[in-house]
Design an enzyme around this catalytic site. Structure first.
Site, PDB file in Angstrom:
ATOM      1  N   SER A 147      44.697  47.787  38.356  1.00 57.19           N
ATOM      2  CA  SER A 147      44.007  46.783  39.165  1.00 57.19           C
ATOM      3  C   SER A 147      43.783  47.237  40.595  1.00 57.19           C
ATOM      4  O   SER A 147      43.025  46.614  41.335  1.00 57.19           O
ATOM      5  CB  SER A 147      44.783  45.462  39.169  1.00 57.19           C
ATOM      6  OG  SER A 147      45.906  45.540  40.013  1.00 57.19           O
ATOM      7  N   LYS A 186      49.431  43.899  44.858  1.00 56.92           N
ATOM      8  CA  LYS A 186      48.090  43.431  45.185  1.00 56.92           C
ATOM      9  C   LYS A 186      47.901  43.412  46.709  1.00 56.92           C
ATOM     10  O   LYS A 186      48.863  43.508  47.482  1.00 56.92           O
ATOM     11  CB  LYS A 186      47.858  42.012  44.648  1.00 56.92           C
ATOM     12  CG  LYS A 186      47.877  41.861  43.138  1.00 56.92           C
ATOM     13  CD  LYS A 186      46.663  42.480  42.480  1.00 56.92           C
ATOM     14  CE  LYS A 186      46.655  42.199  40.978  1.00 56.92           C
ATOM     15  NZ  LYS A 186      47.737  42.916  40.264  1.00 56.92           N
TER      16      LYS A 186
END
Length: 233
Positions: A147, A186
């Site tokens: 990601s 993230k």
């Protein structure tokens, strides 16, 4: 800040070279990644690849990543092993704390601590870190998932984290989601009373947390150690 190599050889570099020399002299073919890890007391194949990449860039070995066991010592490399530690750069050993998801969220790193012995870690040149980060509480995590690929953080890479419980908007952090007891890597954004955990992959959606108190920041990334394509394990 990305890291791919450093100058000088550490004890771990030397041990891996000795393993390669032993296989070449006594067995007749190169060891596998897992065999190197076993002989050098390194449980993570990503960490083995990290050191092999450095040895290749420093000219000690050659690798063919399309072939299993595709590595060899360069001629006369054994002669370079004498007194190499006297020439080693000032290094820091940073403990491997576990693995972290960069795709779907996974269980917190502390559930994986047993995968890495306490003495295991990666050695990083102090010159790659700021003076403030050198004195901070640092730990390393092996990344799982893709990601964060647009941030040059891919599956199998190692991120060096600075322990902190605070984060500014736009920082890449490891966060634990208290409600689900899961952890992910993230970009962090606090906005409109919510927390947005933003992936760096256009095919993935952000994670929106309505209750900021349920987000526990565990550390922020200060260095990324990228893994080059490796030969089969």
């Amino acid at each position: 800040m990305m890291a791919r190599r450093k100058d000088g050889l550490s004890e771990r570099h030397k041990k891996i070279l000795e393993v390669l020399q032993n296989y070449q002299d006594n067995i007749g073919y190169p060891p596998s990644i897992r065999e190197i890890g076993h002989e050098a007391d390194i449980s993570s194949t990503s960490v083995v690849n990290y050191y092999l990449d450095q040895l290749e860039e420093m000219g000690y070995i050659e690798r063919d990543r399309k072939v299993s066991r595709g590595m060899r010592l360069i001629k006369n490399v054994a002669g370079k092993l004498v007194d190499v530690l006297d020439k080693a750069e000032d290094l820091m050993r940073i403990p491997m704390a576990g693995r972290i998801g960069a795709g779907i969220v996974i269980q917190p790193p502390d559930t994986d601590f047993s995968l890495f012995p306490p003495e295991e870690g990666v050695e990083v040149a102090r010159s790659m870190l700021s003076e403030r980060d050198q004195s901070a509480q640092l730990f390393a995590l092996e990344v799982q998932g893709d990601s964060m690929i647009d941030a040059m953080v891919d599956d199998g890479d190692i991120v060096i984290m600075k322990h902190t419980q605070d984060a500014r908007n736009g920082e890449m952090v490891a966060v634990r989601l208290r409600d689900s007891d899961e952890t992910t890597l993230k970009y962090f954004y606090r906005e409109n009373g919510r927390v947005r955990l933003q992936p760096a992959n256009p095919t993935m959606q952000p994670i929106i947390i309505e209750d900021p108190s349920s987000v526990e920041v565990q550390g922020k990334v200060v260095l990324v150690i990228r893994q080059m394509d490796s030969s089969p394990i």
